[in-house]
Design a protein around this motif. Sequence first.
Motif, PDB file in Angstrom:
ATOM      1  N   PRO A 129       0.837  -1.214   0.000  1.00 33.81           N
ATOM      2  CA  PRO A 129       0.000   0.000   0.000  1.00 33.81           C
ATOM      3  C   PRO A 129       0.865   1.255   0.000  1.00 33.81           C
ATOM      4  O   PRO A 129       2.026   1.246   0.412  1.00 33.81           O
ATOM      5  N   THR A 130       0.286   2.335  -0.435  1.00 36.93           N
ATOM      6  CA  THR A 130       1.011   3.585  -0.585  1.00 36.93           C
ATOM      7  C   THR A 130       1.553   4.095   0.738  1.00 36.93           C
ATOM      8  O   THR A 130       2.689   4.582   0.804  1.00 36.93           O
ATOM      9  N   PHE A 131       0.785   3.992   1.823  1.00 39.16           N
ATOM     10  CA  PHE A 131       1.254   4.527   3.102  1.00 39.16           C
ATOM     11  C   PHE A 131       2.476   3.774   3.602  1.00 39.16           C
ATOM     12  O   PHE A 131       3.329   4.362   4.271  1.00 39.16           O
ATOM     13  N   ILE A 132       2.613   2.495   3.268  1.00 40.52           N
ATOM     14  CA  ILE A 132       3.809   1.742   3.657  1.00 40.52           C
ATOM     15  C   ILE A 132       5.011   2.247   2.878  1.00 40.52           C
ATOM     16  O   ILE A 132       6.107   2.428   3.426  1.00 40.52           O
ATOM     17  N   GLU A 133       4.840   2.500   1.605  1.00 40.90           N
ATOM     18  CA  GLU A 133       5.936   3.017   0.791  1.00 40.90           C
ATOM     19  C   GLU A 133       6.340   4.423   1.223  1.00 40.90           C
ATOM     20  O   GLU A 133       7.531   4.745   1.259  1.00 40.90           O
ATOM     21  N   VAL A 134       5.371   5.255   1.568  1.00 41.87           N
ATOM     22  CA  VAL A 134       5.684   6.603   2.049  1.00 41.87           C
ATOM     23  C   VAL A 134       6.438   6.509   3.375  1.00 41.87           C
ATOM     24  O   VAL A 134       7.409   7.244   3.610  1.00 41.87           O
ATOM     25  N   ASN A 135       6.005   5.585   4.244  1.00 41.66           N
ATOM     26  CA  ASN A 135       6.693   5.375   5.521  1.00 41.66           C
ATOM     27  C   ASN A 135       8.137   4.940   5.285  1.00 41.66           C
ATOM     28  O   ASN A 135       9.060   5.434   5.933  1.00 41.66           O
ATOM     29  N   ARG A 136       8.356   4.026   4.353  1.00 40.93           N
ATOM     30  CA  ARG A 136       9.717   3.582   4.038  1.00 40.93           C
ATOM     31  C   ARG A 136      10.550   4.733   3.476  1.00 40.93           C
ATOM     32  O   ARG A 136      11.736   4.870   3.788  1.00 40.93           O
ATOM     33  N   PHE A 137       9.933   5.535   2.634  1.00 44.99           N
ATOM     34  CA  PHE A 137      10.603   6.685   2.043  1.00 44.99           C
ATOM     35  C   PHE A 137      11.067   7.656   3.135  1.00 44.99           C
ATOM     36  O   PHE A 137      12.236   8.046   3.186  1.00 44.99           O
ATOM     37  N   ILE A 138      10.171   8.009   4.036  1.00 39.28           N
ATOM     38  CA  ILE A 138      10.495   8.955   5.106  1.00 39.28           C
ATOM     39  C   ILE A 138      11.539   8.369   6.046  1.00 39.28           C
ATOM     40  O   ILE A 138      12.492   9.052   6.447  1.00 39.28           O
ATOM     41  N   CYS A 139      11.388   7.089   6.399  1.00 40.95           N
ATOM     42  CA  CYS A 139      12.338   6.460   7.322  1.00 40.95           C
ATOM     43  C   CYS A 139      13.733   6.349   6.713  1.00 40.95           C
ATOM     44  O   CYS A 139      14.737   6.509   7.415  1.00 40.95           O
ATOM     45  N   ALA A 140      13.811   6.101   5.415  1.00 41.18           N
ATOM     46  CA  ALA A 140      15.113   6.018   4.762  1.00 41.18           C
ATOM     47  C   ALA A 140      15.795   7.381   4.751  1.00 41.18           C
ATOM     48  O   ALA A 140      16.999   7.488   5.031  1.00 41.18           O
ATOM     49  N   ILE A 141      15.043   8.428   4.460  1.00 42.03           N
ATOM     50  CA  ILE A 141      15.629   9.769   4.478  1.00 42.03           C
ATOM     51  C   ILE A 141      16.043  10.140   5.900  1.00 42.03           C
ATOM     52  O   ILE A 141      17.128  10.695   6.115  1.00 42.03           O
ATOM     53  N   LEU A 142      15.214   9.810   6.895  1.00 45.18           N
ATOM     54  CA  LEU A 142      15.563  10.108   8.282  1.00 45.18           C
ATOM     55  C   LEU A 142      16.786   9.325   8.743  1.00 45.18           C
ATOM     56  O   LEU A 142      17.587   9.830   9.541  1.00 45.18           O
ATOM     57  N   SER A 143      16.969   8.113   8.242  1.00 47.57           N
ATOM     58  CA  SER A 143      18.173   7.363   8.616  1.00 47.57           C
ATOM     59  C   SER A 143      19.421   8.002   8.006  1.00 47.57           C
ATOM     60  O   SER A 143      20.491   7.990   8.618  1.00 47.57           O
ATOM     61  N   GLY A 144      19.301   8.594   6.828  1.00 47.79           N
ATOM     62  CA  GLY A 144      20.415   9.345   6.261  1.00 47.79           C
ATOM     63  C   GLY A 144      20.723  10.591   7.079  1.00 47.79           C
ATOM     64  O   GLY A 144      21.890  10.931   7.312  1.00 47.79           O
ATOM     65  N   VAL A 145      19.683  11.265   7.558  1.00 48.82           N
ATOM     66  CA  VAL A 145      19.871  12.432   8.422  1.00 48.82           C
ATOM     67  C   VAL A 145      20.521  12.001   9.735  1.00 48.82           C
ATOM     68  O   VAL A 145      21.422  12.680  10.248  1.00 48.82           O
ATOM     69  N   LEU A 146      20.096  10.859  10.279  1.00 50.43           N
ATOM     70  CA  LEU A 146      20.705  10.317  11.496  1.00 50.43           C
ATOM     71  C   LEU A 146      22.194  10.066  11.293  1.00 50.43           C
ATOM     72  O   LEU A 146      23.019  10.426  12.136  1.00 50.43           O
ATOM     73  N   ALA A 147      22.546   9.490  10.161  1.00 52.03           N
ATOM     74  CA  ALA A 147      23.964   9.262   9.859  1.00 52.03           C
ATOM     75  C   ALA A 147      24.714  10.586   9.761  1.00 52.03           C
ATOM     76  O   ALA A 147      25.859  10.700  10.221  1.00 52.03           O
ATOM     77  N   GLY A 148      24.094  11.600   9.190  1.00 56.73           N
ATOM     78  CA  GLY A 148      24.729  12.918   9.102  1.00 56.73           C
ATOM     79  C   GLY A 148      24.935  13.558  10.467  1.00 56.73           C
ATOM     80  O   GLY A 148      25.988  14.139  10.734  1.00 56.73           O
ATOM     81  N   VAL A 149      23.949  13.447  11.345  1.00 60.87           N
ATOM     82  CA  VAL A 149      24.074  13.995  12.699  1.00 60.87           C
ATOM     83  C   VAL A 149      25.200  13.286  13.442  1.00 60.87           C
ATOM     84  O   VAL A 149      26.032  13.919  14.099  1.00 60.87           O
ATOM     85  N   LEU A 150      25.240  11.955  13.339  1.00 60.35           N
ATOM     86  CA  LEU A 150      26.310  11.199  13.990  1.00 60.35           C
ATOM     87  C   LEU A 150      27.677  11.599  13.436  1.00 60.35           C
ATOM     88  O   LEU A 150      28.651  11.691  14.186  1.00 60.35           O
ATOM     89  N   PHE A 151      27.743  11.841  12.123  1.00 62.32           N
ATOM     90  CA  PHE A 151      28.993  12.250  11.507  1.00 62.32           C
ATOM     91  C   PHE A 151      29.446  13.615  12.028  1.00 62.32           C
ATOM     92  O   PHE A 151      30.625  13.818  12.307  1.00 62.32           O
ATOM     93  N   ASP A 152      28.502  14.555  12.184  1.00 62.26           N
ATOM     94  CA  ASP A 152      28.861  15.866  12.734  1.00 62.26           C
ATOM     95  C   ASP A 152      29.333  15.750  14.171  1.00 62.26           C
ATOM     96  O   ASP A 152      30.295  16.411  14.566  1.00 62.26           O
ATOM     97  N   ILE A 153      28.673  14.942  14.969  1.00 65.74           N
ATOM     98  CA  ILE A 153      29.101  14.741  16.354  1.00 65.74           C
ATOM     99  C   ILE A 153      30.507  14.160  16.376  1.00 65.74           C
ATOM    100  O   ILE A 153      31.363  14.600  17.148  1.00 65.74           O
ATOM    101  N   TYR A 154      30.764  13.186  15.504  1.00 60.36           N
ATOM    102  CA  TYR A 154      32.099  12.581  15.431  1.00 60.36           C
ATOM    103  C   TYR A 154      33.150  13.607  15.029  1.00 60.36           C
ATOM    104  O   TYR A 154      34.230  13.681  15.612  1.00 60.36           O
ATOM    105  N   ARG A 155      32.829  14.447  14.047  1.00 60.83           N
ATOM    106  CA  ARG A 155      33.786  15.473  13.602  1.00 60.83           C
ATOM    107  C   ARG A 155      34.094  16.475  14.685  1.00 60.83           C
ATOM    108  O   ARG A 155      35.242  16.883  14.859  1.00 60.83           O
ATOM    109  N   VAL A 156      33.074  16.893  15.428  1.00 64.04           N
ATOM    110  CA  VAL A 156      33.294  17.883  16.484  1.00 64.04           C
ATOM    111  C   VAL A 156      34.115  17.271  17.617  1.00 64.04           C
ATOM    112  O   VAL A 156      35.037  17.895  18.132  1.00 64.04           O
ATOM    113  N   ILE A 157      33.800  16.048  17.986  1.00 66.10           N
ATOM    114  CA  ILE A 157      34.548  15.392  19.062  1.00 66.10           C
ATOM    115  C   ILE A 157      35.983  15.106  18.632  1.00 66.10           C
ATOM    116  O   ILE A 157      36.927  15.311  19.401  1.00 66.10           O
ATOM    117  N   LYS A 158      36.157  14.681  17.383  1.00 62.29           N
ATOM    118  CA  LYS A 158      37.489  14.345  16.887  1.00 62.29           C
ATOM    119  C   LYS A 158      38.384  15.580  16.814  1.00 62.29           C
ATOM    120  O   LYS A 158      39.577  15.507  17.102  1.00 62.29           O
TER     121      LYS A 158
END
Length: 133
Positions: free
Chosen positions: A4-33
């Motif tokens: 169903p469409t709502f499942i695909e939209v959920n996957r779409f949003i979650c995939a983009i949010l996981s990329g944002v999560l990786a970016g936030v973790l990367f910034d935290i790592y850069r600042v700490i490093k």
Amino acid sequence: MINPTFIEVNRFICAILSGVLAGVLFDIYRVIKGDEQSNPIITFISDVLFWILTSVLVFIFLLYTNYAYVSIYIYLLIFLGLFGYLKLFSRGFSKILRKIINETYSFTRAIFKGILYPINILKYSITKKKKKI
């Protein structure tokens, strides 16, 4: 299998949010490093450990949000979320994070100096009395 469409939209949003999560973790790592040059072997090991930890956290996020359904478009959306975060929000988040770390460091340092000041006065007065004798 057609989802169903709502499942695909959920996957779409979650995939983009996981990329944002990786970016936030990367910034935290850069600042700490930090910006200083360190041993290349230690840098390599810390980078590998960071990416292992990040991939595990992104996988857990995807497992929790969409049962770890992974396909080529999920990888592309993770990359899109990471790229978008790095281009749009990374600079501001890094500045805020550095300011928070600096303010926390200054506050902690002031607290420790405030705690140690009476101890230093007591130590000075004891050593001064011993020298007179």
